[in-house]
Design a protein around this motif. Structure first.
Motif, PDB file in Angstrom:
ATOM      1  N   THR A 155       0.814  -1.172  -0.124  1.00 43.80           N
ATOM      2  CA  THR A 155      -0.054   0.024  -0.034  1.00 43.80           C
ATOM      3  C   THR A 155       1.046   1.298   0.052  1.00 43.80           C
ATOM      4  O   THR A 155       0.670   2.056  -0.512  1.00 43.80           O
ATOM      5  N   THR A 158       2.522   1.637  -3.604  1.00 49.80           N
ATOM      6  CA  THR A 158       1.711   2.072  -4.746  1.00 49.80           C
ATOM      7  C   THR A 158       0.675   2.818  -4.658  1.00 49.80           C
ATOM      8  O   THR A 158      -0.101   3.543  -5.328  1.00 49.80           O
ATOM      9  N   GLY A 159       0.299   3.150  -3.248  1.00 53.94           N
ATOM     10  CA  GLY A 159      -0.823   4.223  -2.951  1.00 53.94           C
ATOM     11  C   GLY A 159      -2.284   3.472  -3.394  1.00 53.94           C
ATOM     12  O   GLY A 159      -2.402   2.295  -3.597  1.00 53.94           O
ATOM     13  N   ASN A 161      -5.674   4.546  -5.367  1.00 52.57           N
ATOM     14  CA  ASN A 161      -6.298   5.544  -6.335  1.00 52.57           C
ATOM     15  C   ASN A 161      -5.385   6.693  -6.529  1.00 52.57           C
ATOM     16  O   ASN A 161      -5.406   7.846  -6.665  1.00 52.57           O
ATOM     17  N   SER A 162      -3.899   6.184  -6.738  1.00 58.96           N
ATOM     18  CA  SER A 162      -2.879   7.144  -7.085  1.00 58.96           C
ATOM     19  C   SER A 162      -2.466   6.996  -8.575  1.00 58.96           C
ATOM     20  O   SER A 162      -3.140   6.180  -9.300  1.00 58.96           O
ATOM     21  N   HIS A 164       0.433   5.663  -9.521  1.00 63.23           N
ATOM     22  CA  HIS A 164       1.026   4.610  -9.729  1.00 63.23           C
ATOM     23  C   HIS A 164       0.323   3.638 -10.670  1.00 63.23           C
ATOM     24  O   HIS A 164      -0.739   3.438 -10.859  1.00 63.23           O
ATOM     25  N   SER A 167      -1.313   0.781  -8.614  1.00 60.66           N
ATOM     26  CA  SER A 167      -1.937   1.396  -7.412  1.00 60.66           C
ATOM     27  C   SER A 167      -3.462   0.642  -7.206  1.00 60.66           C
ATOM     28  O   SER A 167      -3.784   0.006  -7.853  1.00 60.66           O
ATOM     29  N   HIS A 265      -7.756   8.630  -1.154  1.00 66.09           N
ATOM     30  CA  HIS A 265      -6.577   8.581  -1.800  1.00 66.09           C
ATOM     31  C   HIS A 265      -5.330   8.619  -1.078  1.00 66.09           C
ATOM     32  O   HIS A 265      -5.422   9.132   0.195  1.00 66.09           O
ATOM     33  N   THR A 268       1.495   7.502  -3.760  1.00 60.65           N
ATOM     34  CA  THR A 268       2.379   6.490  -3.742  1.00 60.65           C
ATOM     35  C   THR A 268       3.945   6.997  -3.256  1.00 60.65           C
ATOM     36  O   THR A 268       4.070   8.267  -3.601  1.00 60.65           O
TER      37      THR A 268
END
Length: 293
Positions: A155, A158-159, A161-162, A164, A167, A265, A268
């Motif tokens: 997490t 990649t984040g 809803n990013s 990436h 993601s 949100h 990343t």
């Protein structure tokens, strides 16, 4: 010849100076003050010879002790780098379970991780990791995307809803706003969801509404949250049966969420943090939950 004036109260001669009726006594400097001045001056002279002191164009006097502060700092940096290399290699080359089972490495993780968390995560999650309104609590054992250290590292990397490419992607649809559910259905399913974490609030008068909401839930919400509403970490769908809520678990907040949807949100961090830093941060965040009963 001027006659010397003697102060009647103290018996000391005066200097002849007078201010607003106050006459200055001609008293010698106290011996203690003189000794202090002599000692400090003597110390200063000795210090000039012992320590680096006088600039000499492009260099300076090194002093009898030959002390080089730049050299001392450089040596300490080398020592710190060697010490860092020892534990960073150990953490980097060990599995998450191996690090977790090693108290010495976990002490390093908690110290380094606390600094990393404060610099990068505390703005949203708080310095204690307990989150705030619209930001998840990282100490409550309730995880949307999975709470193991590997899942946390993913997490962070990649984040959510990013931007990436890998993601984690999740969105709660705006069922009311987009007219997938009518206002009555929004209210009934909200009543059902609210009853899951607040069963004591159910009354005979609300049972019919809750049952109607359950049917809406099974046909509309169960695909993500599961028929038992326990959530699905693969989809980022939260558990709706506990007391942990990001956007609020009261009835009005649940209605607002169903009507307008939610899309959290998280940035990343793979461009800002290295792999070792992410691993340390993931282990630190995981440890926050271990320390909280």
């Amino acid at each position: 010849m001027e006659v010397e004036e003697i102060d009647a109260a103290s018996g000391h001669a005066t200097t002849g100076h007078e201010w607003n009726g106050i006459k200055e006594l001609d008293i010698p400097v106290p011996r203690g003050v003189l000794m202090f001045l002599v000692i400090t001056h003597l110390f200063a002279v000795i210090w000039w010879f012992v320590m680096p002191t006088w600039p000499l164009g492009t260099t300076y006097t090194k002093g009898l002790l030959n002390t080089d502060q730049r050299k001392i700092v450089a040596e300490k940096l080398v020592e710190a780098s060697a010490d860092r290399a020892s534990w960073s290699d150990a953490i980097g080359n060990s599995s998450y379970d191996e690090v977790l089972s090693n108290p010495k490495l976990m002490d390093v993780v908690k110290q380094a991780g606390h600094r990393l968390f404060g610099d990068n995560c505390a703005a949203c999650h708080g310095r204690d990791g307990k989150g705030g309104k619209n930001y998840p609590d990282l100490t409550d054992h309730d995880w949307i995307w999975g709470g193991g250290p590997e899942a946390i590292a993913q997490t962070i990397t990649t984040g959510v809803n990013s931007s990436h490419a890998e993601s984690r992607v999740s969105q709660m649809p705006a069922f009311g706003h987009d007219e997938m559910l009518d206002p009555a259905q929004v209210k009934t399913v909200a009543a059902y969801v609210h009853s899951l974490s607040n069963p004591s609030d159910s009354t005979p008068r609300s049972i019919e509404t809750i049952e109607a909401g359950k049917q809406v839930f099974l046909t509309t919400c169960a695909a993500c949250h599961g028929e038992n509403a326990k959530g699905n970490s693969d989809l980022g769908a939260p558990n709706l049966t506990d007391q942990y809520w990001i956007y609020g678990g009261d009835l009005q907040s649940i209605i607002a969420t169903i009507h307008g949807g939610r899309q959290g949100h998280m940035p990343t961090w793979d461009k800002r943090l290295g792999s070792l830093q992410i691993k340390i941060l993931a282990l630190y965040v995981y440890s926050l939950g271990l320390e909280t009963p």
